[in-house]
Design a protein around this motif. Structure first.
Motif, mmCIF file in Angstrom:
data_model
loop_
_atom_site.group_PDB
_atom_site.id
_atom_site.type_symbol
_atom_site.label_atom_id
_atom_site.label_comp_id
_atom_site.label_asym_id
_atom_site.label_seq_id
_atom_site.Cartn_x
_atom_site.Cartn_y
_atom_site.Cartn_z
ATOM 1 N N UNK A 195 0.852 -1.190 0.000
ATOM 2 C CA UNK A 195 0.000 0.000 0.000
ATOM 3 C C UNK A 195 0.893 1.247 0.000
ATOM 4 N N UNK A 196 0.277 2.372 -0.280
ATOM 5 C CA UNK A 196 0.950 3.665 -0.185
ATOM 6 C C UNK A 196 0.206 4.496 0.849
ATOM 7 N N UNK A 197 0.938 4.982 1.845
ATOM 8 C CA UNK A 197 0.367 5.881 2.839
ATOM 9 C C UNK A 197 0.641 7.308 2.365
ATOM 10 N N UNK A 198 -0.410 7.943 1.895
ATOM 11 C CA UNK A 198 -0.320 9.261 1.279
ATOM 12 C C UNK A 198 -0.661 10.317 2.332
ATOM 13 N N UNK A 199 0.380 10.860 2.968
ATOM 14 C CA UNK A 199 0.196 11.867 4.013
ATOM 15 C C UNK A 199 0.027 13.235 3.343
ATOM 16 N N UNK A 200 -1.217 13.605 3.044
ATOM 17 C CA UNK A 200 -1.466 14.904 2.431
ATOM 18 C C UNK A 200 -1.691 15.988 3.483
ATOM 19 N N UNK A 201 -1.608 15.605 4.754
ATOM 20 C CA UNK A 201 -1.716 16.557 5.859
ATOM 21 C C UNK A 201 -0.754 16.111 6.967
ATOM 22 N N UNK A 202 0.564 16.107 6.680
ATOM 23 C CA UNK A 202 1.527 15.535 7.622
ATOM 24 C C UNK A 202 1.616 16.331 8.921
ATOM 25 N N UNK A 203 1.934 15.618 10.011
ATOM 26 C CA UNK A 203 1.987 16.222 11.336
ATOM 27 C C UNK A 203 3.229 17.060 11.571
ATOM 28 N N UNK A 204 3.337 17.600 12.800
ATOM 29 C CA UNK A 204 4.432 18.506 13.147
ATOM 30 C C UNK A 204 5.800 17.859 13.003
ATOM 31 N N UNK A 205 5.887 16.544 13.219
ATOM 32 C CA UNK A 205 7.193 15.898 13.184
ATOM 33 C C UNK A 205 7.803 15.884 11.777
ATOM 34 N N UNK A 206 7.002 16.188 10.749
ATOM 35 C CA UNK A 206 7.522 16.210 9.383
ATOM 36 C C UNK A 206 8.035 17.587 8.970
ATOM 37 N N UNK A 207 8.093 18.533 9.910
ATOM 38 C CA UNK A 207 8.615 19.854 9.586
ATOM 39 C C UNK A 207 7.716 20.572 8.609
ATOM 40 N N UNK A 208 8.313 21.133 7.539
ATOM 41 C CA UNK A 208 7.558 21.910 6.554
ATOM 42 C C UNK A 208 7.118 21.088 5.342
ATOM 43 N N UNK A 209 7.145 19.775 5.455
ATOM 44 C CA UNK A 209 6.734 18.929 4.322
ATOM 45 C C UNK A 209 5.262 19.149 4.000
ATOM 46 N N UNK A 210 4.965 19.319 2.707
ATOM 47 C CA UNK A 210 3.580 19.470 2.271
ATOM 48 C C UNK A 210 2.914 18.122 2.058
ATOM 49 N N UNK A 211 3.673 17.143 1.569
ATOM 50 C CA UNK A 211 3.155 15.797 1.326
ATOM 51 C C UNK A 211 4.251 14.789 1.639
ATOM 52 N N UNK A 212 3.879 13.688 2.272
ATOM 53 C CA UNK A 212 4.792 12.568 2.525
ATOM 54 C C UNK A 212 4.195 11.317 1.879
ATOM 55 N N UNK A 213 4.985 10.648 1.056
ATOM 56 C CA UNK A 213 4.579 9.394 0.416
ATOM 57 C C UNK A 213 5.371 8.258 1.052
ATOM 58 N N UNK A 214 4.670 7.364 1.726
ATOM 59 C CA UNK A 214 5.316 6.240 2.406
ATOM 60 C C UNK A 214 4.854 4.947 1.736
ATOM 61 N N UNK A 215 5.777 4.275 1.059
ATOM 62 C CA UNK A 215 5.491 2.999 0.381
ATOM 63 C C UNK A 215 5.710 1.855 1.370
ATOM 64 N N UNK A 216 4.661 1.110 1.650
ATOM 65 C CA UNK A 216 4.770 -0.066 2.505
ATOM 66 C C UNK A 216 4.951 -1.273 1.581
ATOM 67 N N UNK A 217 6.133 -1.888 1.665
ATOM 68 C CA UNK A 217 6.499 -2.929 0.700
ATOM 69 C C UNK A 217 6.885 -4.220 1.421
ATOM 70 N N UNK A 218 6.874 -5.302 0.671
ATOM 71 C CA UNK A 218 7.357 -6.586 1.168
ATOM 72 C C UNK A 218 8.881 -6.589 1.149
#
Length: 771
Positions: A195-218
């Motif tokens: 799956x892809x975790x599409x953080x389009x509203x990332x929290x404070x720990x991500x600094x000034x990131x507008x979007x975080x894309x996290x690929x969950x892979x085998x």
């Protein structure tokens, strides 16, 4: 502005009208043994003949719901990582139905499960997206898969293997939570992506990131994968080429990724129209008519990584090296006085650049008792940059202006961060601290030689609470930033700012939701803008740094409504950004020269609205997405006031059939107006046809097939030195390219841990020498 709001209200009504309400099927998923709620379970609603209707993900309480379902007979398929899948048949559903689903543990995990249709579920800070079997087969890497998913906000160019955000926001990549580069995403096998975790509203720990894309892979427990991804121009010096490999042994993983990009064009030119008002009141209006010039550029990325992961611990070490070389960036042309065209000179403007940036990234994460997690991250970076610029104006072989600039920059930096998180039932609490320290030693040489030594630091403390009250999810956070700057021989600053954050997410009926995001972030001046240095640009202009710049606060508010029913998805977003004392450009006359510099201006504001509609997949073949939007800018300087409105459009589509995949896209410019400068976006379109069979994929694509010349426009509206500039690259129109991808993997699989932090320093710290 009233007309703009009316347009989006009407469009939102159209989306609402497309989606009708009927009956509701809901339920709760739990472990059969411990009766614990199962979050992130995959729930698919199908007709009795297995036609896909809808898909959702269970929430933190194990709950799921299908609203607006037509009466009839259905089967509900439920699957979750580590549990045996279950199928429930519902005959003649005519009213509200509630299910209780108990899943037994299974030795076979999600890697053996096939998702027949894309499954997306929205949360307060992210979307969980499970690619369908069709989308996986139509993709050759992690970037192509994004194009198939057509997620809102993301701009994906599958020809170039590029991903960006509208307006150039900050995009971060992760694989199983671990910070990675784009090259690592391109190296992914689509079949390995769970799956892809599409953080389009990332929290404070991500600094000034507008979007975080996290690929969950085998992750293979033994073996690994290797591959190449090649894209090269047929008639033009253009290429994006990737080589990667990954080996696993028990709990350890070793990986290496290398990429080489090159551009070699001989039909680059520049047209420029300038108007100068000098201190004595004299006015000069001149034009530059460009001749074909040469641009040659190379980029290289090399990433090597080792990671160790068991049930409670994750340790990783990554060594990155980035090199960039621009041996040619050559403009030539004629400058002439508009009032007297016979008053003309020949112009040569040539520049080169070299960048070397090694970095070491160390990461440690430990799961503690009581649903607690502790993570530590340390990143060290060295930036070495050399820039040269050669500029001449001459008439009848008589040299009138001769500029030779050379800048050598050395910047050393480190970023350290620690974060703590604890889960409290359905709630979560987190806190952290991040510190960045940068030291630069830059040398500027023209007629004289200048050396600047600067020291910049920033410390950021934050705390965040994430909770739920009925259908309302909320996140409340507060940060404290301390920024400090020191430059030899100049004034220094120490600056403190609070960074509050509030997110509200309300679940509405019919698979719709409303989200409000409000935050204040700190923006510090770059070391290049702080440099106490003056560089000659041409015979009339001088660029000068400003060591008196101070940090400023960026206030951001965003309201989003989204809804999905079957194959139709709609998203309406409104945004307001206010920057008090924003650092923006300004110009002023000084004798017979115009000075270009930066200052803390009054404020900058942006009001934006966008509508996205996505339909598909139709018959498991065709999918189309369209986005339209508007940006309205208010730029209020100490001595100027500017207004600008920009409308933009983006359309993309894909079709797959028996191993063939066709994609096409069109994008009109998203223009950015800041200070007194308008930076024009790209007006592009593309088409590509690809054929895949087993581990091999070949394709043919064309960039801008219906344009006879690629151009990008910029404009400055200064009352003292305005310009309208157009850059052309003829080879970027009708650019025909071939693509070849070959990948293979071996070994059995299991899931990797999730890394919580990600830091990097890519700012060179030196002032730009160009015009």
């Amino acid at each position: 502005m009233r007309q703009i709001l009316l347009v989006f209200v009407l469009l939102g009504g159209i989306v609402e009208g497309m989606l009708a309400q009927r009956v509701r099927i809901e339920g709760v998923i739990k472990e059969a043994k411990g009766k614990e709620a199962l979050e992130f379970a995959n729930v698919v609603l199908q007709t009795v003949d297995s036609a896909f209707v809808e898909g959702v993900i269970s929430d933190g309480k194990g709950s799921f719901a299908f609203a607006g379902v037509a009466p009839g007979s259905y089967q509900v398929g439920v699957s979750c990582l580590g549990y045996a899948p279950q199928s429930i048949v519902l005959m003649e559903v005519k009213e509200h139905t509630t299910l209780s689903v108990l899943l037994e543990e299974a030795a076979i995990a999600l890697e053996s499960l096939t998702v027949t249709a894309a499954n997306q579920s929205s949360y307060i800070d992210k979307k969980l997206v499970y690619p369908s079997e069709r989308q996986v087969k139509a993709s050759t890497n992690g970037v192509n898969l994004l194009q198939q998913l057509m997620l809102p906000k993301l701009i994906v160019n599958p020809l170039f293997n590029e991903v960006s955000l509208p307006g150039g926001g900050e995009l971060q990549y992760r694989i199983n939570g671990v910070k990675v580069e784009l090259q690592d995403v391109i190296a992914l096998l689509p079949a390995d992506i769970i799956r892809i975790e599409y953080h389009d509203n990332p929290g404070l720990r991500y600094g000034n990131a507008d979007v975080v894309l996290d690929y969950i892979v085998r992750r293979p427990v033994t073996g690994g994968n290797m591959g190449v991804d090649l894209s090269d121009g047929v008639y033009t010096g253009w290429g994006n080429n990737f080589l990667n490999g990954r080996i696993n042994h028990k709990k350890s993983e070793f990986s290496v990724n290398y990429s080489l990009f090159h551009r070699d064009f001989y039909q680059m030119s520049r047209d420029n129209e300038e108007r100068f008002v000098f201190a004595d009141g004299n006015v000069l209006h001149r034009k530059e008519v460009g001749d074909p010039g040469h641009v040659e550029m190379y980029w290289q990325h090399l990433n090597t990584a080792y990671s160790f992961q068991n049930e409670a611990t994750l340790v990783s070490a990554t060594l990155r090296y980035y090199a960039r070389s621009h041996p040619h960036f050559d403009y030539t042309g004629t400058l002439y006085n508009v009032a007297d065209p016979s008053d003309a000179v020949r112009m040569i403007d040539q520049s080169t650049r070299k960048v070397h940036r090694p970095a070491l990234d160390l990461y440690f994460q430990q799961k503690l008792r009581g649903d607690q997690t502790l993570a530590l991250n340390l990143v060290g970076t060295y930036n070495y940059t050399t820039d040269t610029r050669f500029y001449q104006e001459s008439r009848n072989d008589v040299l009138l202006t001769d500029v030779n600039n050379r800048v050598t920059g050395r910047k050393y930096s480190w970023i350290g961060e620690a974060i703590y998180e604890k889960k409290l039932g359905a709630n979560r609490i987190g806190a952290g601290i991040r510190h960045m320290q940068a030291f630069s030693n830059n040398t500027y040489v023209d007629d004289l030689s200048y050396t600047t030594k600067m020291n910049q630091g920033e410390t950021y403390f934050y705390g965040e609470f994430k909770g739920k009250a009925g259908k309302l999810d909320y996140t409340v956070g507060m940060g404290l930033t301390r920024s400090a700057f020191r430059q030899e021989g100049d004034e220094n600053y120490d600056y403190y700012a609070f960074n509050p954050r509030l997110n509200l997410y309300y679940t509405l009926p019919e698979r719709s939701s409303l989200r409000l995001k409000m935050e204040m972030n700190n923006s510090s001046p770059s070391l290049s803008n702080l440099s106490n240095v003056s560089l000659v640009i041409d015979s009339l202009q001088v660029q000068r740094g400003n060591p008196s710049l101070k940090p400023f606060l960026d206030s951001y508010a965003e309201l989003t409504y989204e809804r999905q029913q079957g194959i139709v998805y709609g998203n309406v977003t409104g945004t307001y950004v206010y920057q008090h004392k924003a650092i923006m450009d300004e110009k002023y006359p000084e004798g017979d020269k115009i000075i270009q510099t930066w200052n803390n201006q009054k404020n900058h504001q942006r009001m934006s609205g966008s509508l996205t509609l996505r339909v598909g997949p139709v018959k498991d073949i065709l999918q189309v997405s369209a986005t339209g939007g508007v940006n309205h800018y208010l730029s209020n300087g100490n001595t100027y006031h500017h207004r600008y409105t920009n409308w933009y459009t983006r359309v993309e589509g894909s079709a797959t059939f028996r191993g063939f995949t066709a994609v096409a896209g069109l994008e009109t410019p998203w223009n950015w107006f800041y200070g007194e400068t308008l930076e024009g976006g790209e007006n592009i379109h593309y088409a590509m046809l690809n054929y895949s069979r087993k581990a091999l994929s070949v394709g043919l694509g064309m960039f801008n097939p219906f344009a006879d010349n690629y151009k990008q426009e910029t404009e400055n509206r200064s009352q003292y030195a305005s310009y309208k500039k157009t850059n052309y690259i003829n080879e970027s129109s009708r650019l025909l390219m071939v693509k070849l991808t070959y990948r293979f993997s071996f070994g059995r699989t299991y899931n990797a841990g999730e890394r919580r932090l990600n830091n990097a320093d890519e700012d060179s710290g030196v002032m730009n020498t160009g015009k």
